[in-house]
Design a protein around this motif. Structure first.
Motif, PDB file in Angstrom:
ATOM      1  N   GLU A   1       0.840  -1.169   0.185  1.00 39.34           N
ATOM      2  CA  GLU A   1      -0.122  -0.272  -0.144  1.00 39.34           C
ATOM      3  C   GLU A   1       0.865   1.278   0.008  1.00 39.34           C
ATOM      4  N   GLU A   2       0.253   2.299  -0.027  1.00 39.96           N
ATOM      5  CA  GLU A   2       0.955   3.712  -0.069  1.00 39.96           C
ATOM      6  C   GLU A   2       2.014   3.877   1.097  1.00 39.96           C
ATOM      7  N   ASP A   3       1.610   3.369   2.233  1.00 38.52           N
ATOM      8  CA  ASP A   3       2.175   3.669   3.518  1.00 38.52           C
ATOM      9  C   ASP A   3       2.806   2.508   4.047  1.00 38.52           C
ATOM     10  N   ALA A   4       3.039   1.299   2.915  1.00 39.25           N
ATOM     11  CA  ALA A   4       3.956   0.204   3.134  1.00 39.25           C
ATOM     12  C   ALA A   4       5.045   0.170   3.723  1.00 39.25           C
ATOM     13  N   GLY A   5       5.706  -0.521   4.414  1.00 41.94           N
ATOM     14  CA  GLY A   5       6.865  -0.444   4.994  1.00 41.94           C
ATOM     15  C   GLY A   5       8.041  -1.223   4.208  1.00 41.94           C
ATOM     16  N   PRO A   6       9.299  -1.421   4.539  1.00 43.19           N
ATOM     17  CA  PRO A   6      10.280  -1.798   3.662  1.00 43.19           C
ATOM     18  C   PRO A   6       9.985  -3.232   3.009  1.00 43.19           C
ATOM     19  N   ALA A   7       9.678  -4.199   4.060  1.00 48.13           N
ATOM     20  CA  ALA A   7       9.345  -5.551   3.504  1.00 48.13           C
ATOM     21  C   ALA A   7       8.355  -5.469   2.400  1.00 48.13           C
ATOM     22  N   ALA A   8       7.236  -4.847   2.411  1.00 48.18           N
ATOM     23  CA  ALA A   8       5.938  -5.062   1.491  1.00 48.18           C
ATOM     24  C   ALA A   8       6.597  -4.314   0.043  1.00 48.18           C
ATOM     25  N   ARG A   9       7.369  -3.147   0.199  1.00 48.00           N
ATOM     26  CA  ARG A   9       7.938  -2.644  -0.922  1.00 48.00           C
ATOM     27  C   ARG A   9       9.192  -3.463  -1.651  1.00 48.00           C
ATOM     28  N   LEU A  10       9.814  -4.256  -0.820  1.00 51.46           N
ATOM     29  CA  LEU A  10      10.848  -5.332  -1.446  1.00 51.46           C
ATOM     30  C   LEU A  10       9.991  -6.287  -2.121  1.00 51.46           C
ATOM     31  N   VAL A  11       8.889  -6.671  -1.550  1.00 47.10           N
ATOM     32  CA  VAL A  11       8.078  -7.867  -1.971  1.00 47.10           C
ATOM     33  C   VAL A  11       7.499  -7.238  -3.655  1.00 47.10           C
ATOM     34  N   ARG A  12       6.834  -6.047  -3.534  1.00 47.18           N
ATOM     35  CA  ARG A  12       6.264  -5.392  -4.559  1.00 47.18           C
ATOM     36  C   ARG A  12       7.277  -5.199  -5.903  1.00 47.18           C
ATOM     37  N   ALA A  13       8.433  -4.786  -5.363  1.00 45.04           N
ATOM     38  CA  ALA A  13       9.807  -4.517  -6.346  1.00 45.04           C
ATOM     39  C   ALA A  13      10.005  -5.962  -6.954  1.00 45.04           C
TER      40      ALA A  13
ATOM     41  N   ARG B   1       8.417 -16.013   0.797  1.00 46.23           N
ATOM     42  CA  ARG B   1       9.195 -16.938  -0.060  1.00 46.23           C
ATOM     43  C   ARG B   1       8.995 -16.318  -1.419  1.00 46.23           C
ATOM     44  N   LEU B   2      10.354 -15.900  -2.179  1.00 52.29           N
ATOM     45  CA  LEU B   2      10.413 -15.256  -3.565  1.00 52.29           C
ATOM     46  C   LEU B   2      11.113 -16.095  -4.603  1.00 52.29           C
ATOM     47  N   VAL B   3      10.069 -16.835  -5.461  1.00 48.10           N
ATOM     48  CA  VAL B   3      10.700 -17.670  -6.305  1.00 48.10           C
ATOM     49  C   VAL B   3      10.725 -17.046  -7.847  1.00 48.10           C
TER      50      VAL B   3
END
Length: 366
Positions: free
Chosen positions: A50-62, A190-192
């Motif tokens: 989301e817009e106010d997401a933390g680093p972990a969520a941003r890394l997953v999205r990236a 997990r990122l595959v």
């Protein structure tokens, strides 16, 4: 072979602090910790930030939602959904040729679907700082089956870097196009790596043996560094400047520390126009008194340099008319002058001494 850090290339540029422990490449899972104390660090089952997401969520999205372009492990712009592009001479038109292949859903990747996805991503920015950065985008057009044009109302030299931000990753039917697939397993993501053949791209022989899965955990700073020292994680990402001393107080027993290259870390922002800081001459006095070299020496990092400039060269707002200031004066001479200005202000009209206190707080510098 895919190097261990290469498999994580979309994540590395987002970490302000990276403790890298990359050994010989293999296809075992790479264990990564990101410094993030959010209650729901990975953004739920969908892994969407989301817009106010933390680093972990941003890394997953990236990692799971590429844009037209992306970053490599050194922060350089590289092709993603667009395999090439051209910029017109006036700098106001960027024309992207989409790669061959499909969306993760199996639908064809077309200029029209990419245009709609990019427009939706721009609309979702709302009034965020990134929305202001891309405000120069005037129109998005399709020119052929796989060609998209972005027209600007003014030149934007950093448009490619902006398009590579995770917030401008493109989705179709609520799914990103990779390069990795997200799976939530308890408190770990997990990122595959996605097999290119499943996206309609040329097959890569022995794909499972040539890639590594990422096991991503969100930890606070002290726990992340402790896990790194204990050998339970191979890489630590994220963290802010206040987390950096942990690398000394806890101790890094293996690997190396890498800090992302950024332009400007510290600055002061004037919060009101009353009191001592209401006068630009007094604000300059405060700037003159700061021991910049002393501040950065506390971090014991090579490559950092102090500057007295107001705006970093080549960035928006730099007119090229103001260079380094007070170069002919030592720090003590500057502080003597600053003290004199404070004294004059204090000795002036009583209103100076009874005005509400001036407020200034640290702010990112550009």
């Amino acid at each position: 072979m895919f190097a261990a850090c290469k498999a994580f290339r979309t994540l590395v540029p987002l970490g302000a602090l990276a403790l890298a422990a990359c050994s010989a490449p293999d296809n075992s899972a790479l264990s990564v910790a990101v410094i993030d104390a959010s209650a729901d660090p990975f953004g739920g089952e969908a892994g969407q930030a989301e817009e106010d997401a933390g680093p972990a969520a941003r890394l997953v999205r990236a990692s799971t939602t590429e844009g037209l372009v992306s970053f490599d492990e050194k922060g350089r712009v590289i092709p993603a959904l667009a395999d090439r592009w051209i910029v017109t001479d006036d700098g106001q038109s960027y024309i992207f040729r989409l790669r061959d292949g499909d969306w993760a859903s199996g639908d064809a990747l077309t200029a029209e679907s990419a245009k709609k996805s990019l427009q939706a991503a721009l609309d979702a920015l709302g009034d965020t700082p990134l929305a202001q950065d891309v405000a120069g985008i005037d129109d998005i057009r399709t020119m052929a089956g796989r060609v998209v044009e972005i027209r600007l109302d003014r030149p934007m030299p950093y448009l490619l870097q902006l398009l590579a931000q995770p917030e401008l990753g493109l989705t179709f039917k609520q799914r990103g196009a990779g390069p990795m697939r997200f799976e939530l397993s308890g408190n770990m993501a997990r990122l595959v790596p996605i097999d290119p053949a499943s996206l309609g791209l040329p097959a890569v022989e022995n794909w499972p043996q040539r890639t590594r899965r990422i096991d991503l955990r969100a930890l606070n700073g002290a726990s992340a560094v402790e896990a790194f020292n204990a050998g339970t994680v191979d890489l630590v990402l994220g963290g802010e400047i206040q987390d950096f001393p942990l690398t000394r107080s806890v101790g890094i027993l293996r690997g190396t520390i890498q800090v992302d290259p950024v332009v400007g870390l510290f600055g002061l922002k004037v919060m009101n126009d009353k009191g001592f800081l209401a006068d630009p001459v007094n604000r300059e006095a405060l700037a003159m008194a700061i021991d910049r070299e002393g501040l950065i020496s506390q971090f014991s990092l090579g490559g950092w340099s102090a500057t007295t400039r107001i705006v970093t060269p080549s960035l928006d707002g730099d007119l090229g008319t103001i260079g380094e200031r007070w170069s002919e004066q030592s720090l003590e001479e500057r502080r003597t002058l600053a003290r004199a200005r404070v004294g004059r202000w204090a000795a002036a009209a009583p209103a100076n001494r009874t005005s509400p206190p001036a407020q200034a707080r640290p702010a990112p510098a550009t």
